[in-house]
Each structure stands twice: as structure tokens, then as C-alpha cells.
Design a protein around this motif. Structure first.
Motif, mmCIF file in Angstrom:
data_model
loop_
_atom_site.group_PDB
_atom_site.id
_atom_site.type_symbol
_atom_site.label_atom_id
_atom_site.label_comp_id
_atom_site.label_asym_id
_atom_site.label_seq_id
_atom_site.Cartn_x
_atom_site.Cartn_y
_atom_site.Cartn_z
ATOM 1 N N THR A 96 -85.137 -32.698 -9.454
ATOM 2 C CA THR A 96 -83.865 -33.181 -8.904
ATOM 3 C C THR A 96 -82.980 -32.008 -8.478
ATOM 4 N N ASN A 97 -81.815 -32.317 -7.951
ATOM 5 C CA ASN A 97 -80.883 -31.273 -7.550
ATOM 6 C C ASN A 97 -80.008 -30.799 -8.717
ATOM 7 N N ALA A 98 -80.288 -31.247 -9.931
ATOM 8 C CA ALA A 98 -79.520 -30.814 -11.103
ATOM 9 C C ALA A 98 -79.585 -29.299 -11.266
ATOM 10 N N LYS A 99 -80.725 -28.713 -10.950
ATOM 11 C CA LYS A 99 -80.874 -27.253 -11.084
ATOM 12 C C LYS A 99 -79.927 -26.520 -10.140
ATOM 13 N N MET A 100 -79.739 -27.046 -8.930
ATOM 14 C CA MET A 100 -78.825 -26.412 -7.968
ATOM 15 C C MET A 100 -77.372 -26.617 -8.390
ATOM 16 N N GLU A 101 -77.064 -27.786 -8.938
ATOM 17 C CA GLU A 101 -75.709 -28.026 -9.430
ATOM 18 C C GLU A 101 -75.374 -27.032 -10.536
ATOM 19 N N LEU A 102 -76.298 -26.851 -11.478
ATOM 20 C CA LEU A 102 -76.078 -25.899 -12.565
ATOM 21 C C LEU A 102 -75.998 -24.473 -12.024
ATOM 22 N N LEU A 103 -76.874 -24.114 -11.108
ATOM 23 C CA LEU A 103 -76.861 -22.776 -10.523
ATOM 24 C C LEU A 103 -75.504 -22.475 -9.880
#
Length: 141
Positions: A96-103
Motif C-alpha cells: 500500500t501507500n502507507a510506506k510513502m505516507e510514513l516516509l
């Protein structure tokens, strides 16, 4: 394989590894420490906003549900940030895009300037596949 103690509030002792792989989506984060002389160790952090919470919040109001979801998502990312701060090299991966949100959150915070952060796309994986991904990623560096 020894399991390292990863706390969401603090590290009682400094982590043995300087490398951390995190497979994540919006609900769970599987944290895997990696050191070349030690097997990958895994711990799991979960987002407290569950389907039960969503149904309960939605019954009150949709706006209240979205506020609660956003608040719990922020707490989830903050817990991960407290842990990530203790590492030098971190790879975030998942479907998911959760990794980009956290980044994006971490890059905006000067406390993470010393941490090398990268993201990689991946599908859903078993725990063994996640560990192999982290091992291969850090050995290739």
C-alpha cells in the motif's frame, strides 16, 4: 533465532542491528532487524483503528469516524517513528501507500536526518518472504 525486544515506547537496550526492514500496510507493520552476524528478528506493530472501531465510530457520525481514523493512523506512524529513530538504515516496503505516507512524515522531521530511508514496492508476503527480502536488501548493499 533470538527475538529482539522492540518496544513502541522505548528501547530498554539499544538494538543490536543498525538496519531495519519494515513491511507495512495501513493496519500492520512487521519490523525486522538485520545484522550480518545475526538472523533477521521480527516484531509486529498494529494500527489500533480496527473494523470494529470503524463501525462504532461510523454509527456516531462519518466525520467523527474519519477524525478517529486519522488520529489512530498518526499514533501508529508515531510509534514506528520512535523505533526507526534508533536505526541508521531503514527500508520500508509493502503493498500500500502507507510506506510513502510514513516516509513523507519522517523526512519532514529533522530527528530522522541521520537515518537513511528508502522504500520498495512489494506484494503481500509471508513472514519468511519478508525476512528474505530484508536479508537480500541489506546484503546487496
Amino acid at each position: 533465532m533470538k527475538k529482539a525486544l522492540i518496544s513502541t515506547d522505548f528501547f530498554p537496550v539499544a538494538p543490536k542491528a543498525k538496519n531495519l526492514g519494515i513491511w507495512m500496510d495501513h493496519a500492520h507493520a512487521h519490523l525486522m532487524q538485520f545484522a550480518s552476524d545475526d538472523p533477521v528478528t521480527t516484531d509486529i506493530i498494529s494500527n489500533p483503528f480496527t473494523h470494529r472501531n470503524k463501525a462504532s465510530s461510523l454509527g456516531k457520525s462519518e466525520e467523527g469516524m474519519h477524525q478517529k481514523e486519522q488520529q489512530e493512523q498518526t499514533e501508529y506512524y508515531q510509534k514506528l517513528g520512535v523505533i526507526i529513530r534508533n536505526f541508521q538504515d531503514v527500508v520500508l516496503f509493502g503493498p500500500t501507500n502507507a510506506k510513502m505516507e510514513l516516509l513523507n512524515i519522517l523526512r519532514a522531521d529533522h530527528h530522522f536526518e541521520h537515518v537513511r530511508l528508502e522504500t520498495r514496492e512489494s506484494d503481500k508476503m509471508t513472514q519468511n518472504q519478508q525476512q528474505a527480502f530484508v536479508r537480500n536488501y541489506f546484503l546487496a548493499r
